[in-house]
Design a protein around this motif. Structure first.
Motif, PDB file in Angstrom:
ATOM      1  N   GLY A   1      -1.544  15.683   1.768  1.00 23.67           N
ATOM      2  CA  GLY A   1      -1.305  16.992   1.154  1.00 23.67           C
ATOM      3  C   GLY A   1       0.072  17.569   1.327  1.00 23.67           C
ATOM      4  O   GLY A   1       0.328  18.676   0.858  1.00 23.67           O
ATOM      5  N   SER A   2       0.985  16.864   2.003  1.00 19.69           N
ATOM      6  CA  SER A   2       2.327  17.405   2.191  1.00 19.69           C
ATOM      7  C   SER A   2       3.316  16.274   2.387  1.00 19.69           C
ATOM      8  O   SER A   2       2.943  15.154   2.778  1.00 19.69           O
ATOM      9  CB  SER A   2       2.379  18.343   3.412  1.00 19.69           C
ATOM     10  OG  SER A   2       2.261  17.597   4.612  1.00 19.69           O
TER      11      SER A   2
ATOM     12  N   PRO B   1       0.842  -1.207   0.000  1.00 18.30           N
ATOM     13  CA  PRO B   1       0.000   0.000   0.000  1.00 18.30           C
ATOM     14  C   PRO B   1       0.873   1.252   0.000  1.00 18.30           C
ATOM     15  O   PRO B   1       1.841   1.342   0.771  1.00 18.30           O
ATOM     16  CB  PRO B   1      -0.803  -0.121   1.291  1.00 18.30           C
ATOM     17  CG  PRO B   1       0.058  -0.958   2.193  1.00 18.30           C
ATOM     18  CD  PRO B   1       0.795  -1.926   1.290  1.00 18.30           C
ATOM     19  N   PHE B   2       0.547   2.212  -0.863  1.00 19.88           N
ATOM     20  CA  PHE B   2       1.344   3.432  -1.008  1.00 19.88           C
ATOM     21  C   PHE B   2       0.610   4.638  -0.434  1.00 19.88           C
ATOM     22  O   PHE B   2      -0.614   4.768  -0.548  1.00 19.88           O
ATOM     23  CB  PHE B   2       1.646   3.702  -2.484  1.00 19.88           C
ATOM     24  CG  PHE B   2       2.897   3.040  -2.982  1.00 19.88           C
ATOM     25  CD1 PHE B   2       4.083   3.750  -3.078  1.00 19.88           C
ATOM     26  CD2 PHE B   2       2.885   1.700  -3.342  1.00 19.88           C
ATOM     27  CE1 PHE B   2       5.242   3.145  -3.529  1.00 19.88           C
ATOM     28  CE2 PHE B   2       4.030   1.088  -3.793  1.00 19.88           C
ATOM     29  CZ  PHE B   2       5.223   1.808  -3.889  1.00 19.88           C
ATOM     30  N   LEU B   3       1.383   5.540   0.150  1.00 22.02           N
ATOM     31  CA  LEU B   3       0.922   6.863   0.511  1.00 22.02           C
ATOM     32  C   LEU B   3       1.436   7.811  -0.560  1.00 22.02           C
ATOM     33  O   LEU B   3       2.623   7.779  -0.902  1.00 22.02           O
ATOM     34  CB  LEU B   3       1.462   7.283   1.881  1.00 22.02           C
ATOM     35  CG  LEU B   3       1.214   6.321   3.039  1.00 22.02           C
ATOM     36  CD1 LEU B   3       1.757   6.902   4.336  1.00 22.02           C
ATOM     37  CD2 LEU B   3      -0.267   5.982   3.176  1.00 22.02           C
ATOM     38  N   VAL B   4       0.581   8.647  -1.109  1.00 21.58           N
ATOM     39  CA  VAL B   4       0.966   9.510  -2.227  1.00 21.58           C
ATOM     40  C   VAL B   4       0.518  10.940  -1.964  1.00 21.58           C
ATOM     41  O   VAL B   4      -0.374  11.194  -1.153  1.00 21.58           O
ATOM     42  CB  VAL B   4       0.358   9.016  -3.561  1.00 21.58           C
ATOM     43  CG1 VAL B   4       0.877   7.630  -3.917  1.00 21.58           C
ATOM     44  CG2 VAL B   4      -1.169   9.028  -3.497  1.00 21.58           C
ATOM     45  N   ARG B   5       1.166  11.867  -2.669  1.00 17.48           N
ATOM     46  CA  ARG B   5       0.758  13.263  -2.632  1.00 17.48           C
ATOM     47  C   ARG B   5      -0.487  13.449  -3.498  1.00 17.48           C
ATOM     48  O   ARG B   5      -0.950  12.546  -4.173  1.00 17.48           O
ATOM     49  CB  ARG B   5       1.900  14.142  -3.142  1.00 17.48           C
ATOM     50  CG  ARG B   5       3.101  14.230  -2.213  1.00 17.48           C
ATOM     51  CD  ARG B   5       2.776  15.036  -0.975  1.00 17.48           C
ATOM     52  NE  ARG B   5       2.331  16.378  -1.332  1.00 17.48           N
ATOM     53  CZ  ARG B   5       3.153  17.392  -1.556  1.00 17.48           C
ATOM     54  NH1 ARG B   5       4.461  17.237  -1.439  1.00 17.48           N
ATOM     55  NH2 ARG B   5       2.680  18.587  -1.871  1.00 17.48           N
ATOM     56  N   GLU B   6      -1.015  14.673  -3.490  1.00 18.91           N
ATOM     57  CA  GLU B   6      -2.224  14.982  -4.233  1.00 18.91           C
ATOM     58  C   GLU B   6      -2.008  14.854  -5.742  1.00 18.91           C
ATOM     59  O   GLU B   6      -0.874  14.863  -6.211  1.00 18.91           O
ATOM     60  CB  GLU B   6      -2.705  16.395  -3.888  1.00 18.91           C
ATOM     61  CG  GLU B   6      -1.825  17.509  -4.460  1.00 18.91           C
ATOM     62  CD  GLU B   6      -0.559  17.775  -3.657  1.00 18.91           C
ATOM     63  OE1 GLU B   6       0.230  18.642  -4.097  1.00 18.91           O
ATOM     64  OE2 GLU B   6      -0.349  17.126  -2.620  1.00 18.91           O
ATOM     65  N   GLN B   7      -3.118  14.741  -6.480  1.00 23.38           N
ATOM     66  CA  GLN B   7      -3.042  14.709  -7.940  1.00 23.38           C
ATOM     67  C   GLN B   7      -2.322  15.963  -8.442  1.00 23.38           C
ATOM     68  O   GLN B   7      -2.582  17.058  -7.968  1.00 23.38           O
ATOM     69  CB  GLN B   7      -4.447  14.650  -8.542  1.00 23.38           C
ATOM     70  CG  GLN B   7      -5.162  13.325  -8.345  1.00 23.38           C
ATOM     71  CD  GLN B   7      -4.652  12.233  -9.268  1.00 23.38           C
ATOM     72  OE1 GLN B   7      -3.855  12.478 -10.175  1.00 23.38           O
ATOM     73  NE2 GLN B   7      -5.109  11.009  -9.053  1.00 23.38           N
ATOM     74  N   GLY B   8      -1.419  15.793  -9.412  1.00 20.49           N
ATOM     75  CA  GLY B   8      -0.682  16.929  -9.966  1.00 20.49           C
ATOM     76  C   GLY B   8       0.670  17.132  -9.340  1.00 20.49           C
ATOM     77  O   GLY B   8       1.497  17.879  -9.876  1.00 20.49           O
ATOM     78  N   SER B   9       0.937  16.492  -8.216  1.00 22.53           N
ATOM     79  CA  SER B   9       2.258  16.589  -7.576  1.00 22.53           C
ATOM     80  C   SER B   9       3.326  16.050  -8.517  1.00 22.53           C
ATOM     81  O   SER B   9       3.158  14.996  -9.141  1.00 22.53           O
ATOM     82  CB  SER B   9       2.250  15.794  -6.269  1.00 22.53           C
ATOM     83  OG  SER B   9       3.551  15.423  -5.887  1.00 22.53           O
TER      84      SER B   9
END
Length: 315
Positions: free
Chosen positions: A224-225, A192-200
């Motif tokens: 978000g950060s 499972p991945f933690l990712v930044r917002e779309q467009g990062s």
């Protein structure tokens, strides 16, 4: 407009930018009645309303918006002329407006400290926000230079690379893959991945890398950060791909581990970007030269311990 004074235009620009008479008065060290008088005199000269007040809020009229754009061009031209004069006298002075994506906050302030020591006469402002807002600021020509990990593809820009930006896989130290060597990329597809917002920029590069290898990310959560991503990883929510620069102060953390994954780090660059037809000020050109000359040696101090990463000594 030939009867308008620079002071009236300066007052108007401040009121229009702040949408407040009181904030403009404070900014310009004037009384509020003085600000009101200057705006009234300028409005009389133009012959059309520049501002309108609805309730307690101030709004720009169409003519006011046009005049604000003109004011910005006038003051930017005067500022550049002042810097050219100072440069001819062998001095580096003026104002430098920078905007950077949030990941750059981990190294830009360090560099600005060294820059200011060399050029104390240059006044610097730094605006840090997400990539989407940076691109909007660039479209509106609000700053001199923009720090991005990936230049925009849909805009005509100049992009000068100045420092490496390796992306690494971050996991909690207790993760079963921590300490393993040359982990296959396929193995990460199950995590499972933690990712930044779309467009990062980091997220775009990561998704593109996995897609090129016929894989996709198993996204558990968007955050978000970079700080939130790191805290989530430390808390065991998942693993993440982050810029190595975000780990500058956490190399010895007992909670986080950089995984040794085949194909990682993803080699990327940091770019100083500006519109293609933009003429850089003396201060911006000076800072750009400084970035290309000094930034990599600054980064080398905390990038050298990354698994699988060899420093580019040519920069």
């Amino acid at each position: 407009m030939k009867h308008a004074t620079l002071r009236q235009l300066q007052v108007f620009e401040s009121v229009a930018r702040n949408l407040s008479y009181s904030r403009a008065a404070e900014e310009l060290h004037l009384t509020q009645p003085t600000v009101s008088i200057q705006i009234k005199q300028l409005t009389d000269i133009v012959g059309l309303p520049l501002l309108e007040q609805i309730g307690k809020r101030i709004f720009l009229t169409d003519m006011g918006r046009e005049l604000l754009l003109l004011c910005r061009d006038i003051f930017k031209g005067l500022s550049q002329f002042e810097m050219l004069i100072a440069d001819m006298h062998g001095m580096k002075t003026g104002k430098l407006r920078l905007a950077a994506v949030s990941t750059a906050k981990y190294f830009i302030p360090r560099l600005l400290g060294s820059f200011y020591a060399l050029y104390p006469g240059i006044e610097v402002s730094l605006h840090v926000t997400n990539r989407e807002r940076i691109l909007q600021r660039m479209a509106d020509n609000e700053d001199d230079l923009y720090m991005l990990g990936q230049p925009p593809e849909h805009m005509d820009v100049q992009a000068e690379c100045f420092m490496e930006n390796p992306l690494v896989v971050l996991a909690p130290s207790s993760h079963p893959l921590s300490g393993k060597k040359n982990i296959p990329l396929q193995r990460l597809a199950d995590e499972p991945f933690l990712v930044r917002e779309q467009g990062s920029g980091t997220r775009l590069a990561t998704e593109r890398f996995f897609s090129e290898h016929g894989l996709s990310l198993k996204v558990r959560m968007e955050l978000g950060s970079s700080e939130a991503v790191k805290q989530g990883v430390a808390g065991g929510l998942g693993i993440a791909v982050v810029s190595a620069h975000t780990l500058a102060l956490e190399r010895n953390s007992k909670e986080l581990s950089i995984l040794d994954v085949a194909g990682f780090p993803i080699r990327r660059q940091w770019y100083a970007v500006y519109p293609e037809d933009k003429r850089l000020t003396v201060a911006a050109s000076t800072f750009l030269d400084f970035l290309k000359r000094e930034s990599q040696s600054e980064a080398n101090r905390y990038l050298s311990d990354i698994p699988g990463f060899t420093l580019n000594q040519d920069q």
